[in-house]
Motif scaffolding. Structure first.
Motif, PDB file in Angstrom:
ATOM      1  N   TYR A 257      11.571   7.654  42.621  1.00 35.07           N
ATOM      2  CA  TYR A 257      11.062   7.440  43.978  1.00 35.07           C
ATOM      3  C   TYR A 257      11.925   8.153  45.018  1.00 35.07           C
ATOM      4  O   TYR A 257      11.719   7.967  46.217  1.00 35.07           O
ATOM      5  CB  TYR A 257      10.992   5.946  44.269  1.00 35.07           C
ATOM      6  CG  TYR A 257      10.103   5.191  43.306  1.00 35.07           C
ATOM      7  CD1 TYR A 257       8.732   5.110  43.513  1.00 35.07           C
ATOM      8  CD2 TYR A 257      10.643   4.590  42.177  1.00 35.07           C
ATOM      9  CE1 TYR A 257       7.916   4.420  42.617  1.00 35.07           C
ATOM     10  CE2 TYR A 257       9.832   3.910  41.263  1.00 35.07           C
ATOM     11  CZ  TYR A 257       8.468   3.833  41.491  1.00 35.07           C
ATOM     12  OH  TYR A 257       7.660   3.173  40.602  1.00 35.07           O
ATOM     13  N   LYS A 264       9.006   2.122  45.630  1.00 35.35           N
ATOM     14  CA  LYS A 264       9.218   1.520  44.316  1.00 35.35           C
ATOM     15  C   LYS A 264       8.679   0.097  44.270  1.00 35.35           C
ATOM     16  O   LYS A 264       7.950  -0.282  43.334  1.00 35.35           O
ATOM     17  CB  LYS A 264      10.703   1.536  43.971  1.00 35.35           C
ATOM     18  CG  LYS A 264      11.025   0.929  42.617  1.00 35.35           C
ATOM     19  CD  LYS A 264      12.519   1.035  42.316  1.00 35.35           C
ATOM     20  CE  LYS A 264      12.833   0.451  40.942  1.00 35.35           C
ATOM     21  NZ  LYS A 264      14.285   0.569  40.606  1.00 35.35           N
ATOM     22  N   HIS A 267       4.802   0.060  44.310  1.00 31.63           N
ATOM     23  CA  HIS A 267       4.163   0.467  43.050  1.00 31.63           C
ATOM     24  C   HIS A 267       4.303  -0.617  41.997  1.00 31.63           C
ATOM     25  O   HIS A 267       3.340  -0.901  41.252  1.00 31.63           O
ATOM     26  CB  HIS A 267       4.766   1.775  42.544  1.00 31.63           C
ATOM     27  CG  HIS A 267       4.029   2.325  41.361  1.00 31.63           C
ATOM     28  ND1 HIS A 267       2.716   2.744  41.427  1.00 31.63           N
ATOM     29  CD2 HIS A 267       4.412   2.500  40.068  1.00 31.63           C
ATOM     30  CE1 HIS A 267       2.318   3.175  40.238  1.00 31.63           C
ATOM     31  NE2 HIS A 267       3.331   3.020  39.396  1.00 31.63           N
ATOM     32  N   ASN A 270       1.719  -3.145  42.729  1.00 34.60           N
ATOM     33  CA  ASN A 270       0.384  -2.692  42.342  1.00 34.60           C
ATOM     34  C   ASN A 270       0.169  -2.833  40.831  1.00 34.60           C
ATOM     35  O   ASN A 270      -0.897  -3.267  40.383  1.00 34.60           O
ATOM     36  CB  ASN A 270       0.185  -1.228  42.754  1.00 34.60           C
ATOM     37  CG  ASN A 270       0.034  -1.064  44.257  1.00 34.60           C
ATOM     38  OD1 ASN A 270      -0.460  -1.953  44.943  1.00 34.60           O
ATOM     39  ND2 ASN A 270       0.472   0.076  44.767  1.00 34.60           N
ATOM     40  N   PRO A 366       2.223   6.368  40.708  1.00 36.65           N
ATOM     41  CA  PRO A 366       2.227   6.332  42.170  1.00 36.65           C
ATOM     42  C   PRO A 366       1.701   7.694  42.638  1.00 36.65           C
ATOM     43  O   PRO A 366       2.100   8.727  42.097  1.00 36.65           O
ATOM     44  CB  PRO A 366       3.704   6.157  42.529  1.00 36.65           C
ATOM     45  CG  PRO A 366       4.458   6.675  41.339  1.00 36.65           C
ATOM     46  CD  PRO A 366       3.579   6.455  40.143  1.00 36.65           C
ATOM     47  N   SER A 416       0.696   1.864  50.471  1.00 38.09           N
ATOM     48  CA  SER A 416       1.061   2.500  49.204  1.00 38.09           C
ATOM     49  C   SER A 416      -0.213   3.103  48.622  1.00 38.09           C
ATOM     50  O   SER A 416      -1.312   2.898  49.142  1.00 38.09           O
ATOM     51  CB  SER A 416       1.655   1.472  48.236  1.00 38.09           C
ATOM     52  OG  SER A 416       0.661   0.543  47.821  1.00 38.09           O
ATOM     53  N   ILE A 418      -1.990   4.249  44.685  1.00 40.15           N
ATOM     54  CA  ILE A 418      -1.905   4.316  43.231  1.00 40.15           C
ATOM     55  C   ILE A 418      -2.949   5.319  42.746  1.00 40.15           C
ATOM     56  O   ILE A 418      -4.035   5.429  43.325  1.00 40.15           O
ATOM     57  CB  ILE A 418      -2.123   2.916  42.604  1.00 40.15           C
ATOM     58  CG1 ILE A 418      -1.802   2.928  41.109  1.00 40.15           C
ATOM     59  CG2 ILE A 418      -3.518   2.392  42.862  1.00 40.15           C
ATOM     60  CD1 ILE A 418      -1.736   1.531  40.507  1.00 40.15           C
TER      61      ILE A 418
END
Length: 440
Positions: A257, A264, A267, A270, A366, A416, A418
């Motif tokens: 990251y 971090k 993710h 997620n 990510p 964020s 994904i």
């Protein structure tokens, strides 16, 4: 996150606005964002489109995208308009509209304008353009992502319902991540690639940006499909949506990251959401994927950029931004032998990566490893730009499909993102994986 189809348009329709009013409102909004649009269609040009849509509706013609507004990156051809690649003085007036754009218009969508981009699609950060640079839709201090910066910001900023960009090494996913929207990069060749100023013709793909996965899928239903006139059309098997969607995912054994603790944590959260929903994860060696991406941007394959831009840069060195010229001119250092050796290695990596992913429903990453501010990127443009492609560079040279979707909010309030990555031709399953995640 159950959002109605085309939430921007739905809200305007709910307020009683007509297609004509919606289109002109979008045009006015676009005209007020010179950082986001290189050019905006005139009122007359938009009214001609609206009149055609309304006449077809009156005749009972089925128009699946009727009245939706959209925009396109400035390296995509629209008849009667110049594709400059966001480099003033480059390009000429296009005689034909790109097939993907024409399909959208034939389905009733209203084209509003052409978007700002990292010059010549060379960059993943959104700062490589003449002033004014495009500004992030959420926080103007953060990079908007590139090279399809304006295309993503126009959707995130509620100007247009959807947009088309271009993606060589992540330009349809990175700006989606930084602006909190969906960016879908189909399998290379599964949408027509004709009608563009290319970065790397062998790998370029037109991605779709929208607020939701459902919206993206609706546009893909209209514009997707291999083009028999496209020499780079996908020739493999296109798989239908499976009756049962598996949840056996691959993840890299190690993730970097680059010092962004918020990235971090987001993710990991997620992935925990997917675990709670029944997903299982298996760690894989990500090294071959990284090498495949490095071949495109750090080896002889980068010389492909010289095909569309090399002569212009040689004749007009002062017309191109220094980081862009540096990135493109890097191709001049390689020989034809170097290029063939890179092609041979890429073919080997395709086999190796396909073997690694065999048996998995998708690879999960990510979308970007971290966020940078505009100031940080301008101070150190080359290495920081490369960091943005850590988890995106490999997908197109390996012939994979990918979709970036918003995840949980980071601790700093930014979104964020994904990314689901799947084999070529498995786009429908990938879209469903992404839709399932956003519904959690």
């Amino acid at each position: 996150m159950n959002t109605p189809l085309f939430s921007i348009n739905a809200a305007r329709r709910a307020s009683g606005q007509t297609i004509h009013e919606i289109a002109l409102s979008a045009r006015e909004a676009a005209d007020g964002r010179p950082d986001c649009f290189v050019s905006v269609l005139s009122t007359d040009q938009i009214e001609v489109q609206v009149a055609k849509v309304e006449a077809q509706q009156a005749e009972g013609t089925e128009l699946p995208l009727a009245g939706l507004t959209f925009c396109v990156k400035d390296n995509i051809h629209v008849a009667g308009h110049v594709s400059t690649g966001n480099c003033p003085g480059y390009g000429s007036v296009a005689s034909k509209t790109a097939p993907v754009v024409q399909k959208a218009m034939d389905a009733g969508a209203i084209l509003i304008g052409k978007n700002t981009m990292d010059q010549f699609a060379t960059g993943l950060n959104g700062t490589r353009s003449p002033d004014p640079i495009c500004r992030n839709a959420i926080d103007p201090a953060i990079i908007p992502g590139g090279s399809s910066s304006g295309s993503a910001v126009a959707v995130a900023g509620d100007i247009c319902d959807f947009s088309f960009g271009s993606d060589t090494g992540g330009s349809g996913r990175v700006p989606a991540a930084t602006n909190g929207i969906v960016g879908f990069k189909p399998t290379p060749g599964l949408m027509s690639g004709l009608g563009m100023v290319y970065c790397n013709r062998s790998f370029d793909v037109m991605p779709i940006f929208a607020k939701t996965v459902v919206d993206v899928a609706r546009v893909f239903d209209v514009v997707g499909g291999a083009d028999p006139l496209d020499p780079f059309a996908f020739a493999g098997v296109v798989h239908p949506m499976p009756e049962t969607l598996g949840q056996n995912f691959a993840v890299p054994a190690e993730l970097d990251y680059f010092g962004d603790a918020d990235a971090k944590a987001a993710h990991q959260a997620n992935l925990q959401s997917l675990t709670d929903a029944g997903a299982t994860f298996t760690q894989i060696d990500f090294t071959p994927f990284t090498e495949a991406g490095d071949l495109v941007f750090g080896a002889a394959l980068v010389a492909e950029r010289l095909v569309d831009y090399g002569d212009f840069i040689e004749r007009n060195p002062d017309a191109v931004l220094p980081p862009v010229a540096q990135a493109i001119n890097a191709g001049r250092a390689y020989s034809a032998r170097d290029a063939f050796e890179a092609m041979y290695r890429l073919a080997e990596l395709k086999l190796e990566c396909a073997r690694i992913l065999r048996g998995f429903d998708a690879l999960i990453l990510p979308t970007i490893p971290r966020l940078f501010t505009v100031a940080e990127m301008l101070a150190d443009p080359m290495p920081l730009n490369s960091i943005m492609g850590t988890y995106t560079y490999f997908a197109n040279p390996l012939g994979l499909s990918a979709i970036a979707v918003p995840g949980i909010s980071r601790h700093d309030g930014m979104p964020s993102s994904i990314c689901f990555v799947g084999p070529g031709g498995n786009d429908r399953a990938l879209l469903q994986h992404a839709r399932t995640f956003t519904a959690m």
